[in-house]
Design a protein around this motif. Structure first.
Motif, short mmCIF file in Angstrom:
data_model
loop_
_atom_site.label_atom_id
_atom_site.label_comp_id
_atom_site.label_asym_id
_atom_site.label_seq_id
_atom_site.Cartn_x
_atom_site.Cartn_y
_atom_site.Cartn_z
N MET A 202 6.64 -1.58 1.84
CA MET A 202 5.80 -2.59 2.21
C MET A 202 6.29 -4.03 1.05
N LYS B 103 -1.42 -5.37 2.29
CA LYS B 103 -2.21 -4.92 3.29
C LYS B 103 -1.09 -5.36 4.61
N ARG C 192 -4.69 -1.96 6.59
CA ARG C 192 -4.20 -0.75 5.71
C ARG C 192 -3.35 -1.00 4.70
N GLY C 193 -3.23 -0.37 3.60
CA GLY C 193 -2.38 -0.50 2.50
C GLY C 193 -2.69 0.12 1.12
N ARG C 194 -2.22 -0.52 0.24
CA ARG C 194 -2.83 0.35 -1.04
C ARG C 194 -2.99 -1.15 -2.07
N LEU D 246 6.84 -4.60 6.73
CA LEU D 246 7.27 -3.18 6.93
C LEU D 246 8.81 -3.50 6.94
N ASN E 84 9.70 6.97 5.17
CA ASN E 84 8.87 6.18 4.22
C ASN E 84 9.35 4.72 4.33
N MET F 137 1.85 3.63 10.12
CA MET F 137 0.74 3.22 9.74
C MET F 137 -0.14 2.24 10.57
N MET G 144 5.41 3.27 2.05
CA MET G 144 4.36 3.45 2.75
C MET G 144 4.71 4.01 4.09
N ARG G 145 3.97 5.03 4.43
CA ARG G 145 4.05 5.81 5.60
C ARG G 145 4.56 5.15 6.71
#
Length: 301
Positions: A74, A16, A25-27, A101, A71, A48, A44-45
């Motif tokens: 993270m 995150k 935000r994250g994955r 980032l 891109n 963000m 990750m873009r």
């Protein structure tokens, strides 16, 4: 840094970054991906941290046509690896870690993200002045039943233990949930408005206080939603009451010998000369600090 054994506690990891709204935000990744992500990061873009709060992207030209987004990578900050909340994930073994980032070309840190901009200032304090920060937050917010259109409790009474006692399952349950996530909350107070409460956090070093309060805001929404309530953090949700929500940020600066440089018992209010200059700087730069720390519409309503 988190120990390897700590990393192996989880089957899934939430990667995150907190954006300019304080929204995470994250994955998610499976544990098998963690060694690779620690070494190389994960894509990750860029931008963000400046997405719209409720979905639509920021349409200002400085965030669209004037920018060529790449891109980013993270990269987990393993010292921030913590358990995720049980009210959301149940018995599934899920951890959560804050990420930096980084630019893929040279893996340098993107200091435009809110956390890294803050960390850069803390690093400057340490490198140029030999000082480190100790801090804690007091967080005020409202708890509301959206179906009944009613705030929790039946009266406005500051520091009411009766209000807390009547609603202890929800209020103390929230504190219990945060403690299992290693969010170091230590007190609870019924505030002046109906349904308004204040939680405070233990004193911690460096950026940890900010990390904890960001996670508390995200986690409290999810916890209270699972119980049928909304958490409301807007500064002035009901202008008729003239009662506002706020984050009170308590800080002190310490030198390498463990001395609080704000303190001088021989001065008025026991405030040192350094402390007076610090306060003067806060007043002098208040407009810029306001823009930096209160950057969105919801900070003013």
């Amino acid at each position: 840094m988190a120990k390897v054994s700590h990393q192996n506690l989880y089957d899934y990891i939430e990667l995150k970054v907190y954006d300019v709204h304080g929204y995470k935000r994250g994955r998610f990744i499976h544990r098998c991906q963690l060694p690779s992500v620690i070494k190389n990061g994960i894509g990750m873009r860029h931008g963000m941290c400046y997405e719209g709060m409720h979905g639509p992207s920021n349409q200002h030209p400085l965030f669209t046509s004037a920018v060529n987004y790449s891109n980013m990578r993270m990269v987990p900050i393993l010292s921030t690896l913590r358990p995720c909340q049980k009210s959301v994930f149940g018995n599934r073994k899920v951890g959560s870690v804050i990420c930096e980032l980084r630019f893929p070309e040279d893996m340098s840190v993107d200091t435009s993200s809110p956390r890294e901009a803050t960390q850069a200032v803390l690093d400057l304090l340490r490198e140029e002045f030999g000082l480190h920060i100790k801090s804690s937050f007091e967080v005020e917010f409202g708890i509301r039943d959206p179906k009944k259109q009613k705030y929790l409790g039946d009266r406005s009474q500051w520091a009411s233990l009766v209000t807390v006692g009547k609603n202890q399952e929800l209020l103390l349950g929230l504190m219990d949930e945060m403690r299992t996530m290693e969010i170091k909350m230590d007190t609870l107070l019924s505030e002046r408005a109906i349904g308004q409460f204040e939680y405070t956090f233990e004193l911690t070093d460096g950026i940890e206080a900010a990390d904890m309060v960001a996670e508390f805001r995200a986690a409290s929404h999810l916890y209270l939603e699972s119980k049928g309530f909304d958490a409301e953090f807007m500064a002035c949700n009901d202008p008729t009451t003239k009662i506002h929500n706020a984050y009170h940020y308590n800080i002190s600066l310490w030198d390498s010998n463990g001395v609080n440089v704000f303190l001088n018992p021989d001065n008025p209010a026991e405030l040192s000369e350094f402390g007076r200059h610090w306060l003067a700087g806060l007043i002098e730069h208040a407009p810029a600090l306001t823009a930096l720390s209160l950057p969105t519409v919801n900070c003013y309503r």
